[in-house]
Design a protein around this motif. Structure first.
Motif, PDB file in Angstrom:
ATOM      1  N   GLU A  13       0.865  -1.184   0.000  1.00 43.04           N
ATOM      2  CA  GLU A  13       0.000   0.000   0.000  1.00 43.04           C
ATOM      3  C   GLU A  13       0.896   1.226   0.000  1.00 43.04           C
ATOM      4  OE1 GLU A  13      -3.425  -0.081   2.845  1.00 43.04           O
ATOM      5  OE2 GLU A  13      -2.500  -1.993   3.415  1.00 43.04           O
ATOM      6  N   SER A  52     -10.387  10.991  -0.139  1.00 47.21           N
ATOM      7  CA  SER A  52     -10.840   9.734   0.452  1.00 47.21           C
ATOM      8  C   SER A  52     -12.365   9.626   0.417  1.00 47.21           C
ATOM      9  CB  SER A  52     -10.334   9.600   1.897  1.00 47.21           C
ATOM     10  OG  SER A  52     -11.119  10.379   2.776  1.00 47.21           O
ATOM     11  N   ASP A 101     -12.637   5.780   0.738  1.00 47.16           N
ATOM     12  CA  ASP A 101     -11.403   5.104   1.138  1.00 47.16           C
ATOM     13  C   ASP A 101     -11.332   5.234   2.659  1.00 47.16           C
ATOM     14  OD1 ASP A 101      -8.860   4.366   1.815  1.00 47.16           O
ATOM     15  OD2 ASP A 101      -7.844   5.804   0.510  1.00 47.16           O
ATOM     16  N   THR A 123      -7.853   5.535   4.627  1.00 44.76           N
ATOM     17  CA  THR A 123      -7.246   6.867   4.686  1.00 44.76           C
ATOM     18  C   THR A 123      -8.038   7.795   5.597  1.00 44.76           C
ATOM     19  OG1 THR A 123      -6.305   6.649   2.476  1.00 44.76           O
ATOM     20  CG2 THR A 123      -6.552   8.888   3.307  1.00 44.76           C
TER      21      THR A 123
END
Length: 316
Positions: free
Chosen positions: A104, A254, A261, A264
């Motif tokens: 990542e 995000s 996301d 995040t």
């Protein structure tokens, strides 16, 4: 300087009393999620560690395990993150980013570009203690090229101090010649200068660069590099310009892309809540014309949402 976090130490703090409240919230049938999230988001990370100790002393079991057995989903992940000592949290996020199937990279980039030299040294220590390996070795095993080399420079946690007036013009010219000024890019100059100069110095270099080339250094990075190296260089530049702006943009992205996301969103809300959340909120409002608070409201739900809003600390 004034405290810029949204979460501050609770004034009449009593770890034993808090442990009792949490114990009651998890006792019997059903769990009182509200009691859990309202208490934990209103305590500093240091206080949460004291609650953990008081809980074990009173009930003979681990608070985090107890919470995990009662909670689930994103809310559980968020609460566990809040309960983790901050340096260990960063170290674990890096470990997870490196140990999975792929790497990542956005996690490596975010943490190494935004933390202070002191913090990076602490993270490296805790990483070794907790995971038995060297962070640098693990990063090198998963990355390559100039991207790897800039990560290694950042891992040293030894940026120069202050502004070196003599070097401002020279650095700007070297970056210009290394990038736009010629065919092919000399990445080495970029990583050495951006990885080692102080942020105050870099801001002056960026101004000189703009005078010299007529464009922002970001534009030249976008035009000259790609992939992870581009993303890391941009993150380093953005953090040198303004860390709150950097995180405001991360948060916006995000939530404002298809699908949230959450990794995040959670990581930024947790790690910045005692650092600069108030500044991030101001940047967010200025950059996007809406408050971080309402954006989180529109994009999340349930107890997870409630806890994030408490960490945000208010609507602007």
């Amino acid at each position: 300087q004034a405290y810029r976090g949204s979460v501050r130490p609770y004034v009449n703090f009593n770890a034993k009393h808090d442990a009792e409240i949490l114990h009651k919230a998890m006792k019997g049938i059903g769990t009182d999620e509200d009691a859990i999230l309202m208490l934990l988001t209103a305590r500093s990370n240091d206080q949460r560690q004291q609650i953990k100790a008081a809980y074990k002393k009173a009930y003979g079991k681990d608070l985090v395990s107890a919470l995990k057995s009662e909670l689930g989903g994103l809310f559980e992940s968020l609460i566990v993150a809040l309960m983790t000592p901050s340096v260990l949290y960063d170290a674990s996020q890096l470990h997870k980013a490196l140990k999975g199937a792929g790497t990542e990279d956005e996690v490596l980039i975010e943490i190494l570009a935004s933390r202070t030299g002191e913090q990076i040294k602490e993270i490296t220590k805790v990483y070794k203690k907790e995971f038995g390996g060297k962070l640098e070795k693990d990063i090198c095993g998963d990355t390559s090229g100039h991207y790897q080399r800039l990560l290694v420079i950042l891992l040293q946690g030894s940026r120069e101090e202050g502004v070196d007036e003599e070097k401002i013009e020279k650095d700007a010219e070297e970056l210009y010649t290394a990038g736009e000024g010629k065919f092919g890019t000399d990445e080495e100059k970029f990583i050495t200068i951006l990885g080692n100069r102080s942020t105050e110095h870099l801001r002056k270099v960026f101004d000189a660069y703009k005078k010299l080339s007529g464009s922002d250094i970001e534009d030249s990075i976008k035009g000259e590099t790609t992939g992870n190296l581009e993303n890391l260089l941009l993150a380093v530049v953005k953090c040198a310009r303004s860390i709150p702006n950097f995180f405001a943009e991360s948060l916006y992205k995000s939530m404002r892309r298809a699908g949230t996301d959450d990794g995040t969103l959670m990581r930024v809300m947790v790690t910045r809540s005692e650092v600069d959340m108030l500044d991030i909120r101001a940047s967010f409002k200025k950059m996007y014309g809406q408050s971080l608070y309402t954006t989180i409201q529109e994009d999340t739900a349930g107890d997870y949402q409630k806890a994030l809003l408490y960490l945000c600390g208010g609507n602007d």
